[in-house]
Write a protein that holds these residues in place. Structure first.
Motif, PDB file in Angstrom:
ATOM      1  N   LEU A 193      12.262  11.945   9.260  1.00 39.95           N
ATOM      2  CA  LEU A 193      12.890  10.514   7.315  1.00 39.95           C
ATOM      3  C   LEU A 193      11.185  10.077   7.770  1.00 39.95           C
ATOM      4  CD1 LEU A 193      13.989   9.534   5.048  1.00 39.95           C
ATOM      5  CD2 LEU A 193      15.259   7.845   5.725  1.00 39.95           C
ATOM      6  N   GLY A 194      11.062   9.508   8.669  1.00 39.09           N
ATOM      7  CA  GLY A 194       9.599   8.699   8.914  1.00 39.09           C
ATOM      8  C   GLY A 194       7.876  10.052   8.018  1.00 39.09           C
ATOM      9  N   ALA A 195       8.870  10.954   8.725  1.00 35.87           N
ATOM     10  CA  ALA A 195       7.329  12.267   8.812  1.00 35.87           C
ATOM     11  C   ALA A 195       7.727  12.645   7.029  1.00 35.87           C
ATOM     12  CB  ALA A 195       7.727  12.977   9.374  1.00 35.87           C
ATOM     13  N   ALA A 196       8.618  12.448   6.932  1.00 33.42           N
ATOM     14  CA  ALA A 196       8.980  13.186   4.985  1.00 33.42           C
ATOM     15  C   ALA A 196       8.162  12.220   4.119  1.00 33.42           C
ATOM     16  CB  ALA A 196      10.193  13.309   4.937  1.00 33.42           C
ATOM     17  N   LEU A 197       8.401  10.910   4.481  1.00 30.29           N
ATOM     18  CA  LEU A 197       7.685  10.248   3.617  1.00 30.29           C
ATOM     19  C   LEU A 197       6.610   9.616   4.615  1.00 30.29           C
ATOM     20  CD1 LEU A 197      10.938   7.621   4.729  1.00 30.29           C
ATOM     21  CD2 LEU A 197      10.448   8.929   1.473  1.00 30.29           C
ATOM     22  N   GLY A 198       5.831  10.602   4.712  1.00 30.77           N
ATOM     23  CA  GLY A 198       4.728   9.315   5.783  1.00 30.77           C
ATOM     24  C   GLY A 198       4.233   8.690   5.616  1.00 30.77           C
ATOM     25  N   ALA A 199       5.122   7.981   6.441  1.00 30.12           N
ATOM     26  CA  ALA A 199       5.236   6.592   6.807  1.00 30.12           C
ATOM     27  C   ALA A 199       6.045   6.380   8.094  1.00 30.12           C
ATOM     28  CB  ALA A 199       6.385   5.725   5.255  1.00 30.12           C
ATOM     29  N   ASP A 200       5.609   5.167   8.639  1.00 27.26           N
ATOM     30  CA  ASP A 200       5.823   5.037  10.352  1.00 27.26           C
ATOM     31  C   ASP A 200       7.396   4.690   9.502  1.00 27.26           C
ATOM     32  OD1 ASP A 200       6.134   3.566  12.292  1.00 27.26           O
ATOM     33  OD2 ASP A 200       4.460   4.001  12.764  1.00 27.26           O
ATOM     34  N   PRO A 201       7.913   5.888  11.276  1.00 31.05           N
ATOM     35  CA  PRO A 201       9.629   5.482  11.261  1.00 31.05           C
ATOM     36  C   PRO A 201      10.168   4.040  11.121  1.00 31.05           C
ATOM     37  CG  PRO A 201       8.476   7.633  12.490  1.00 31.05           C
ATOM     38  CD  PRO A 201       7.915   6.429  12.252  1.00 31.05           C
ATOM     39  N   SER A 202       9.694   2.829  11.736  1.00 32.43           N
ATOM     40  CA  SER A 202       9.705   1.893  11.534  1.00 32.43           C
ATOM     41  C   SER A 202      10.209   0.764  10.459  1.00 32.43           C
ATOM     42  CB  SER A 202       9.302   0.866  12.876  1.00 32.43           C
ATOM     43  OG  SER A 202       7.364   0.520  12.289  1.00 32.43           O
TER      44      SER A 202
ATOM     45  N   ARG B 187       0.954  -1.436   0.002  1.00 34.70           N
ATOM     46  CA  ARG B 187      -0.132  -0.546  -0.286  1.00 34.70           C
ATOM     47  C   ARG B 187       0.763   1.380  -0.134  1.00 34.70           C
ATOM     48  NH1 ARG B 187      -3.465  -0.414   5.134  1.00 34.70           N
ATOM     49  NH2 ARG B 187      -0.950  -1.470   5.616  1.00 34.70           N
ATOM     50  N   PRO B 188       0.315   2.100  -0.955  1.00 37.58           N
ATOM     51  CA  PRO B 188       0.605   3.750  -0.418  1.00 37.58           C
ATOM     52  C   PRO B 188       1.067   4.085   0.893  1.00 37.58           C
ATOM     53  CG  PRO B 188      -0.950   3.822  -1.816  1.00 37.58           C
ATOM     54  CD  PRO B 188      -0.605   2.841  -1.320  1.00 37.58           C
ATOM     55  N   THR B 189       1.830   5.101   0.830  1.00 37.41           N
ATOM     56  CA  THR B 189       2.451   5.770   1.707  1.00 37.41           C
ATOM     57  C   THR B 189       1.489   6.860   2.498  1.00 37.41           C
ATOM     58  OG1 THR B 189       3.610   7.575   1.454  1.00 37.41           O
ATOM     59  CG2 THR B 189       4.596   5.747   2.014  1.00 37.41           C
TER      60      THR B 189
ATOM     61  N   GLU C 175      15.807   3.568  -2.769  1.00 42.02           N
ATOM     62  CA  GLU C 175      16.117   5.376  -3.862  1.00 42.02           C
ATOM     63  C   GLU C 175      14.868   6.312  -3.476  1.00 42.02           C
ATOM     64  OE1 GLU C 175      14.826   2.542  -4.804  1.00 42.02           O
ATOM     65  OE2 GLU C 175      17.103   0.979  -5.774  1.00 42.02           O
ATOM     66  N   LEU C 176      13.235   6.108  -3.517  1.00 38.98           N
ATOM     67  CA  LEU C 176      13.334   6.731  -2.553  1.00 38.98           C
ATOM     68  C   LEU C 176      13.378   7.684  -1.654  1.00 38.98           C
ATOM     69  CD1 LEU C 176      10.380   9.063  -2.865  1.00 38.98           C
ATOM     70  CD2 LEU C 176       8.913   7.160  -1.365  1.00 38.98           C
ATOM     71  N   ILE C 177      13.696   6.615  -0.106  1.00 36.47           N
ATOM     72  CA  ILE C 177      14.309   6.683   0.961  1.00 36.47           C
ATOM     73  C   ILE C 177      15.743   7.747   0.855  1.00 36.47           C
ATOM     74  CG2 ILE C 177      15.220   6.283   3.226  1.00 36.47           C
ATOM     75  CD1 ILE C 177      13.588   3.481   2.335  1.00 36.47           C
TER      76      ILE C 177
ATOM     77  N   ARG D  87      17.724  15.302   0.507  1.00 36.42           N
ATOM     78  CA  ARG D  87      16.879  16.503   0.416  1.00 36.42           C
ATOM     79  C   ARG D  87      15.935  16.994   1.836  1.00 36.42           C
ATOM     80  NH1 ARG D  87      12.095  14.805  -1.042  1.00 36.42           N
ATOM     81  NH2 ARG D  87      10.958  14.615   0.509  1.00 36.42           N
ATOM     82  N   LEU D  88      16.086  16.346   3.088  1.00 34.07           N
ATOM     83  CA  LEU D  88      16.278  16.271   4.466  1.00 34.07           C
ATOM     84  C   LEU D  88      17.610  17.212   4.584  1.00 34.07           C
ATOM     85  CD1 LEU D  88      13.753  14.217   6.130  1.00 34.07           C
ATOM     86  CD2 LEU D  88      13.495  16.215   5.530  1.00 34.07           C
ATOM     87  N   ILE D  89      18.666  16.388   4.269  1.00 33.72           N
ATOM     88  CA  ILE D  89      20.137  17.130   5.282  1.00 33.72           C
ATOM     89  C   ILE D  89      20.506  18.432   3.959  1.00 33.72           C
ATOM     90  CG2 ILE D  89      22.275  16.940   5.203  1.00 33.72           C
ATOM     91  CD1 ILE D  89      21.599  13.288   4.592  1.00 33.72           C
ATOM     92  N   GLU D  90      19.914  18.123   2.772  1.00 31.99           N
ATOM     93  CA  GLU D  90      20.919  20.163   2.395  1.00 31.99           C
ATOM     94  C   GLU D  90      19.016  21.290   3.041  1.00 31.99           C
ATOM     95  OE1 GLU D  90      23.012  20.316   0.694  1.00 31.99           O
ATOM     96  OE2 GLU D  90      23.246  18.142   0.800  1.00 31.99           O
ATOM     97  N   GLN D  91      18.532  20.737   3.809  1.00 31.48           N
ATOM     98  CA  GLN D  91      17.261  21.896   3.202  1.00 31.48           C
ATOM     99  C   GLN D  91      17.249  21.657   4.774  1.00 31.48           C
ATOM    100  OE1 GLN D  91      13.599  20.253   2.775  1.00 31.48           O
ATOM    101  NE2 GLN D  91      13.377  20.577   0.713  1.00 31.48           N
TER     102      GLN D  91
END
Length: 234
Positions: free
Chosen positions: A49-58, A15-17, A26-28, A34-38
């Motif tokens: 990272l989980g928040a940026a991906l819209g997924a549970d960090p685990s 299922r999608p996030t 690749e997406l991660i 992007r997070l590091i540069e910002q």
């Protein structure tokens, strides 16, 4: 993060996030870059990272053993960006120069990530391809194996060393970067010729040249030195 990476066949998320995307290595990596540069190096946390991906960090555990494992993947991605679309021309000098400038440019395009990754050895796909390509250029040019390895070593360390140095300058706050550059005009250019004759004689050149990277010229010096060694072997 812990040692809980899921084997490849079982990684794929059905299922999608929350943001409508399907996770992949690749997406991660792309999102982490992007997070590091910002937000800087401290942004590389599983929670962010989980928040940026819209997924549970685990969910990141399914792809990477640890944040260091992810960092190595980021380092390998930078190397891959440097190699994108590069093709050998058969002119070893031109090829080596192109590879070096590509490495420098790729890292400077991601200065915050470069500070984290330039000194790492990944042993992964892109790095392995880069090592193979550089050694191929040198051995095909006629350098004996021992000489090819030593030149490779010097070439890569020079490229990554300048990339890290110049990335650190780019990562400085704007005020600090401006202040550093102004030192050449405000301090060095005003030194008395009686006490510092050589600085005084070249101050007008220093104030201009120190504003740009010394890497392209250093790279040319290395290639010229390698060419002289190759000529001496023949």
């Amino acid at each position: 993060m812990s040692e809980r990476v899921v084997p490849e066949p079982r990684r794929r998320r059905r299922r999608p996030t929350k943001q409508g995307v399907v996770l992949s290595q690749e997406l991660i990596v792309e999102t982490a870059l992007r997070l590091i540069e910002q937000h800087g190096a401290d942004a590389l946390t599983v929670r962010r990272l989980g928040a940026a991906l819209g997924a549970d960090p685990s969910a990141v555990y399914r792809y990477f053993h640890s944040t260091d494992d992810l960092l190595l993947a980021i380092a390998d991605e930078l190397i891959g960006l440097a190699q994108a679309d590069w093709r050998a021309t058969g002119d070893w000098r031109a090829d080596l120069r192109a590879i070096g400038l590509r490495i420098h440019s790729a890292y400077l395009a991601h200065p915050q990530a470069a500070l984290l990754a330039a000194h790492r050895t990944t042993g992964r796909t892109h790095e392995t391809a880069a090592v193979e390509a550089i050694l191929s250029v040198l051995r095909t040019a006629g350098f004996p194996d021992r000489e090819a390895v030593r030149i490779y070593h010097a070439f890569v360390d020079q490229s990554l060393g300048f990339a890290a140095l110049d990335a650190a300058a780019l990562a400085l706050p704007a005020a600090a970067a401006t202040a550093d550059l102004q030192v050449w005009q405000a301090s060095y250019a005003r030194l008395d010729a009686t006490t510092h004759p050589h600085i005084a004689a070249t101050a007008h050149l220093l104030t201009t040249d120190m504003r740009r990277s010394g890497y392209p010229y250093a790279l040319d010096l290395l290639i010229d030195a390698a060419g002289a060694r190759l000529a001496a072997l023949r």
